[in-house]
Design a protein around this motif. Structure first.
Motif, PDB file in Angstrom:
ATOM      1  N   GLN A 104       0.814  -1.216   0.000  1.00 25.29           N
ATOM      2  CA  GLN A 104       0.000   0.000   0.000  1.00 25.29           C
ATOM      3  C   GLN A 104       0.849   1.268   0.000  1.00 25.29           C
ATOM      4  O   GLN A 104       0.391   2.328  -0.427  1.00 25.29           O
ATOM      5  CB  GLN A 104      -0.948   0.018   1.212  1.00 25.29           C
ATOM      6  CG  GLN A 104      -1.991  -1.064   1.206  1.00 25.29           C
ATOM      7  CD  GLN A 104      -2.827  -1.056  -0.050  1.00 25.29           C
ATOM      8  OE1 GLN A 104      -3.369  -0.037  -0.455  1.00 25.29           O
ATOM      9  NE2 GLN A 104      -2.917  -2.210  -0.699  1.00 25.29           N
ATOM     10  N   PHE A 132      -7.793   1.855  -1.166  1.00 26.40           N
ATOM     11  CA  PHE A 132      -6.956   0.661  -1.049  1.00 26.40           C
ATOM     12  C   PHE A 132      -7.044  -0.170  -2.326  1.00 26.40           C
ATOM     13  O   PHE A 132      -8.115  -0.382  -2.867  1.00 26.40           O
ATOM     14  CB  PHE A 132      -7.419  -0.208   0.130  1.00 26.40           C
ATOM     15  CG  PHE A 132      -7.118   0.396   1.458  1.00 26.40           C
ATOM     16  CD1 PHE A 132      -5.901   0.166   2.074  1.00 26.40           C
ATOM     17  CD2 PHE A 132      -8.047   1.202   2.084  1.00 26.40           C
ATOM     18  CE1 PHE A 132      -5.617   0.727   3.304  1.00 26.40           C
ATOM     19  CE2 PHE A 132      -7.776   1.767   3.318  1.00 26.40           C
ATOM     20  CZ  PHE A 132      -6.557   1.530   3.928  1.00 26.40           C
ATOM     21  N   ASN A 133      -5.903  -0.615  -2.784  1.00 29.94           N
ATOM     22  CA  ASN A 133      -5.830  -1.597  -3.856  1.00 29.94           C
ATOM     23  C   ASN A 133      -4.462  -2.256  -3.774  1.00 29.94           C
ATOM     24  O   ASN A 133      -3.618  -1.841  -3.007  1.00 29.94           O
ATOM     25  CB  ASN A 133      -6.114  -0.979  -5.232  1.00 29.94           C
ATOM     26  CG  ASN A 133      -5.153   0.122  -5.594  1.00 29.94           C
ATOM     27  OD1 ASN A 133      -3.957   0.025  -5.359  1.00 29.94           O
ATOM     28  ND2 ASN A 133      -5.684   1.196  -6.161  1.00 29.94           N
ATOM     29  N   VAL A 134      -4.260  -3.284  -4.530  1.00 29.63           N
ATOM     30  CA  VAL A 134      -3.002  -4.026  -4.488  1.00 29.63           C
ATOM     31  C   VAL A 134      -2.315  -3.875  -5.850  1.00 29.63           C
ATOM     32  O   VAL A 134      -2.518  -4.678  -6.744  1.00 29.63           O
ATOM     33  CB  VAL A 134      -3.233  -5.512  -4.150  1.00 29.63           C
ATOM     34  CG1 VAL A 134      -1.912  -6.261  -4.075  1.00 29.63           C
ATOM     35  CG2 VAL A 134      -3.994  -5.653  -2.845  1.00 29.63           C
ATOM     36  N   ALA A 161       5.947  -1.786  -5.294  1.00 30.46           N
ATOM     37  CA  ALA A 161       4.981  -2.353  -4.349  1.00 30.46           C
ATOM     38  C   ALA A 161       5.422  -3.735  -3.881  1.00 30.46           C
ATOM     39  O   ALA A 161       5.375  -4.043  -2.687  1.00 30.46           O
ATOM     40  CB  ALA A 161       3.588  -2.421  -4.992  1.00 30.46           C
ATOM     41  N   ASN A 194       1.328   2.941  -3.330  1.00 27.98           N
ATOM     42  CA  ASN A 194       0.014   3.415  -3.741  1.00 27.98           C
ATOM     43  C   ASN A 194      -0.355   4.696  -2.992  1.00 27.98           C
ATOM     44  O   ASN A 194      -0.885   5.640  -3.576  1.00 27.98           O
ATOM     45  CB  ASN A 194      -1.027   2.316  -3.496  1.00 27.98           C
ATOM     46  CG  ASN A 194      -2.376   2.660  -4.076  1.00 27.98           C
ATOM     47  OD1 ASN A 194      -2.473   3.243  -5.144  1.00 27.98           O
ATOM     48  ND2 ASN A 194      -3.416   2.300  -3.367  1.00 27.98           N
ATOM     49  N   PHE A 195      -0.065   4.743  -1.691  1.00 28.70           N
ATOM     50  CA  PHE A 195      -0.343   5.954  -0.912  1.00 28.70           C
ATOM     51  C   PHE A 195       0.474   7.124  -1.441  1.00 28.70           C
ATOM     52  O   PHE A 195      -0.038   8.236  -1.594  1.00 28.70           O
ATOM     53  CB  PHE A 195      -0.047   5.729   0.575  1.00 28.70           C
ATOM     54  CG  PHE A 195      -0.351   6.924   1.417  1.00 28.70           C
ATOM     55  CD1 PHE A 195      -1.648   7.175   1.832  1.00 28.70           C
ATOM     56  CD2 PHE A 195       0.647   7.817   1.770  1.00 28.70           C
ATOM     57  CE1 PHE A 195      -1.946   8.295   2.601  1.00 28.70           C
ATOM     58  CE2 PHE A 195       0.361   8.944   2.530  1.00 28.70           C
ATOM     59  CZ  PHE A 195      -0.939   9.171   2.947  1.00 28.70           C
ATOM     60  N   TYR A 201      -8.153   7.851   0.961  1.00 28.66           N
ATOM     61  CA  TYR A 201      -7.308   6.806   0.384  1.00 28.66           C
ATOM     62  C   TYR A 201      -8.141   5.656  -0.169  1.00 28.66           C
ATOM     63  O   TYR A 201      -9.090   5.206   0.440  1.00 28.66           O
ATOM     64  CB  TYR A 201      -6.334   6.275   1.442  1.00 28.66           C
ATOM     65  CG  TYR A 201      -5.386   5.234   0.912  1.00 28.66           C
ATOM     66  CD1 TYR A 201      -4.402   5.578   0.007  1.00 28.66           C
ATOM     67  CD2 TYR A 201      -5.492   3.910   1.306  1.00 28.66           C
ATOM     68  CE1 TYR A 201      -3.534   4.624  -0.492  1.00 28.66           C
ATOM     69  CE2 TYR A 201      -4.614   2.955   0.818  1.00 28.66           C
ATOM     70  CZ  TYR A 201      -3.638   3.324  -0.081  1.00 28.66           C
ATOM     71  OH  TYR A 201      -2.780   2.384  -0.565  1.00 28.66           O
TER      72      TYR A 201
END
Length: 173
Positions: free
Chosen positions: A20, A126-128, A134, A23-24, A124
Motif C-alpha cells: 500500500q 486501497f488496492n493491491v 509495491a 500506492n499511498f 485513500y
C-alpha cells in the motif's frame, strides 16, 4: 506449529500493508498535483498583473495591496500572500517527490504537508498494485516484521530460560 502459522499470517499482513505504501505515495502525488494545478489558475492571473506593472515581482504586488488606502485592496493582500505561500509549498513538495523512492517515503512520512497527507489518508483508496516498488516494499515489510517478531520471541525465550536457570539453581530456604 501454531507459532509458525502466526508468523506466516503476520508476514502476509505485512506484505499487504507494504504494497500500500507506493500506492499511498502515488495518491499523495496526485492530490498534490491537483492542489498545485488549482492554485496556479489564480496565481497566473496575479503573476500576469505583477509582470505587467511590477517587473514580475509578486512581493511588490502584495506590498502594494497592503499599503493601499482602499480597504478592499488592503484585505486582498492576505489571500494573495496565502496563494503565493501555497504555490511555493506545492513546488517544494513536488521537487522533494522527484527524488528516489526511499527519499519519497521519508518525505511523505516525516516532512510532507500534514493537511495534504491527512486528506490523502482520509480519501485513500486501497488496492493491491503489482508494481516493482509495491512488491519490493511488501517483501521488505514482511521480512522486517518476521525478523522483528522472531527476534522478540527469541529474546523473550532466552530471557525466560536464564531467569528459570537462575531461580532453579538458587539455594532453597
Amino acid at each position: 506449529m501454531l507459532h509458525r502459522y502466526f508468523v506466516i499470517a503476520l508476514a502476509l499482513l505485512a506484505v499487504l500493508v507494504g504494497v500500500q505504501l507506493p500506492n499511498f505515495i502515488t495518491q499523495y502525488e496526485q492530490r498534490l498535483d491537483a492542489q498545485y494545478t488549482e492554485a496556479m489558475v489564480y496565481y497566473k492571473e496575479y503573476q500576469r498583473i505583477a509582470d505587467t506593472y511590477l517587473n514580475g515581482d509578486m512581493q511588490a504586488l502584495i506590498e502594494m495591496h497592503e499599503q493601499s488606502d482602499n480597504p478592499v485592496f488592503k484585505d486582498e493582500a492576505v489571500p494573495i500572500r496565502e496563494l503565493v505561500r501555497r504555490v511555493e509549498l506545492y513546488r517544494f513538495e513536488q521537487q522533494q517527490l522527484n527524488q528516489g523512492y526511499l527519499q519519497k517515503i521519508w518525505f511523505v512520512a516525516w516532512q510532507a504537508n500534514p493537511e495534504l497527507r491527512d486528506n490523502t489518508w482520509r480519501m485513500y483508496s486501497f488496492n493491491v498494485p503489482l508494481t516493482r516498488q509495491a512488491v519490493f516494499t511488501g517483501v521488505i515489510a514482511a521480512l522486517l516484521v518476521v525478523l522483528l517478531f522472531d527476534g522478540c520471541v527469541g529474546g523473550c525465550k532466552f530471557a525466560y530460560r536464564r531467569w528459570r536457570r537462575r531461580h532453579s539453581t538458587a539455594p532453597q530456604h
